[in-house]
Design a protein around this motif. Sequence first.
Motif, PDB file in Angstrom:
ATOM      1  N   LEU A 162       0.868  -1.205  -0.075  1.00  0.00           N
ATOM      2  CA  LEU A 162      -0.072   0.023   0.085  1.00  0.00           C
ATOM      3  C   LEU A 162       0.840   1.232  -0.072  1.00  0.00           C
ATOM      4  CD1 LEU A 162      -2.568   1.700   0.456  1.00  0.00           C
ATOM      5  CD2 LEU A 162      -2.535   1.398   3.021  1.00  0.00           C
ATOM      6  N   ASN A 163       1.930   1.287   0.912  1.00  0.00           N
ATOM      7  CA  ASN A 163       2.760   2.391   0.967  1.00  0.00           C
ATOM      8  C   ASN A 163       3.675   2.609  -0.258  1.00  0.00           C
ATOM      9  OD1 ASN A 163       1.918   3.083   3.495  1.00  0.00           O
ATOM     10  ND2 ASN A 163       3.502   1.789   4.293  1.00  0.00           N
ATOM     11  N   GLN A 164       3.863   1.596  -1.069  1.00  0.00           N
ATOM     12  CA  GLN A 164       4.642   1.642  -2.261  1.00  0.00           C
ATOM     13  C   GLN A 164       3.716   2.320  -3.407  1.00  0.00           C
ATOM     14  OE1 GLN A 164       6.161  -2.165  -3.114  1.00  0.00           O
ATOM     15  NE2 GLN A 164       8.028  -1.919  -1.714  1.00  0.00           N
ATOM     16  N   ILE A 165       2.402   2.068  -3.292  1.00  0.00           N
ATOM     17  CA  ILE A 165       1.370   2.630  -4.358  1.00  0.00           C
ATOM     18  C   ILE A 165       1.075   4.096  -4.047  1.00  0.00           C
ATOM     19  CG2 ILE A 165      -1.046   2.602  -5.030  1.00  0.00           C
ATOM     20  CD1 ILE A 165      -0.774  -0.696  -4.774  1.00  0.00           C
ATOM     21  N   LEU A 166       0.827   4.287  -2.676  1.00  0.00           N
ATOM     22  CA  LEU A 166       0.617   5.664  -2.461  1.00  0.00           C
ATOM     23  C   LEU A 166       1.664   6.544  -2.638  1.00  0.00           C
ATOM     24  CD1 LEU A 166      -1.208   5.102   1.175  1.00  0.00           C
ATOM     25  CD2 LEU A 166      -2.275   5.935  -1.010  1.00  0.00           C
ATOM     26  N   ARG A 167       3.126   6.007  -2.659  1.00  0.00           N
ATOM     27  CA  ARG A 167       4.236   7.093  -2.996  1.00  0.00           C
ATOM     28  C   ARG A 167       4.680   6.707  -4.432  1.00  0.00           C
ATOM     29  NH1 ARG A 167       6.745   4.242   1.621  1.00  0.00           N
ATOM     30  NH2 ARG A 167       6.126   5.252   3.439  1.00  0.00           N
ATOM     31  N   ASP A 168       4.134   6.152  -5.240  1.00  0.00           N
ATOM     32  CA  ASP A 168       4.455   5.801  -6.580  1.00  0.00           C
ATOM     33  C   ASP A 168       4.608   6.960  -7.291  1.00  0.00           C
ATOM     34  OD1 ASP A 168       5.085   4.900  -9.127  1.00  0.00           O
ATOM     35  OD2 ASP A 168       3.876   3.177  -9.221  1.00  0.00           O
ATOM     36  N   PRO A 169       5.528   7.782  -8.027  1.00  0.00           N
ATOM     37  CA  PRO A 169       5.460   8.786  -8.707  1.00  0.00           C
ATOM     38  C   PRO A 169       4.972   8.735  -9.929  1.00  0.00           C
ATOM     39  CG  PRO A 169       7.693   7.994  -8.627  1.00  0.00           C
ATOM     40  CD  PRO A 169       7.031   7.298  -7.645  1.00  0.00           C
TER      41      PRO A 169
END
Length: 294
Positions: A67-74
Amino acid sequence: MQSTDLYPTRRFKEPRLVYRTEDPAVWGRPGDGPLSESQLDTHELDGFTAIEELLEPAELAAAQTELNQILRDPALDGDERVIRERSTAEIRSVFDVHRLSEHFAALIRDERIAGIARQILGSDVYVHQSRVNYKPGFGGAPFEWHSDFETWHAEDGMPRMRAVSLSLALTENYHFNGSLMIMPGSHQTFVSCVGATPEDNHKASLVKQEVGTPDHDSLRMLADKHGIHQFTGPAGSAIWFDSNCMHGSNGNITPFPRSNLFIVFNSVENALEAPFAAEKHRPEYLGSRDWQVL
């Protein structure tokens, strides 16, 4: 050729209540999947089933990392599948997560998830819609009272109430940080809403839904009859609920974000048709027409 419209909405000057007589909430049997006879009976009666610990601690940690990777994905900056809060521009929802993330795609196919969907719907299933609802602290806006089926019927062309949703908590759901509320038993009454569907209504409704929300008198009647159940619980807990459950959630002014993975399963025997109350259907990431059986 389009099916007979059993649930007309957005056509009339006054709201109407349509009592559900054609579509059961449970189509399968106890031996068809993980849920017991008692759980299926409760789901038929109330319209939902809560599971306290669907994910093991290691599985939960992996899902939170994803989830955190998706939320931070530029790479998702400016992507139409990312919906932001109107007032703060923080992420409100990310759609199509089963296509964006191999991790979540694999999780959805797990028998504890896809198996329950098949059991409740009594058939093979596919993902109609997937998203992460991220209700940030200090500004996560509410989700107004609504029936998901009303929108899926009106704007996606879902003909019957043969769909079920999973809300999987990825953070602690407290009573004070905007956790889900459902009116138990409300799935047996379809509230026909007032107001024609504007063109590209989804562009506004995903931030704040207005068209397709029930009138206050109907909501008061349902609440007086059924009451309101608020779901709280630890990360890793889950709620299965019927497509026509009346539900919503308050805003979040606490420091504690509330994130949930939200998956909609539709029966392969309930394929989408032309929208029943819109000029054209919504984009694929909101109502899939290119489905794969799970």
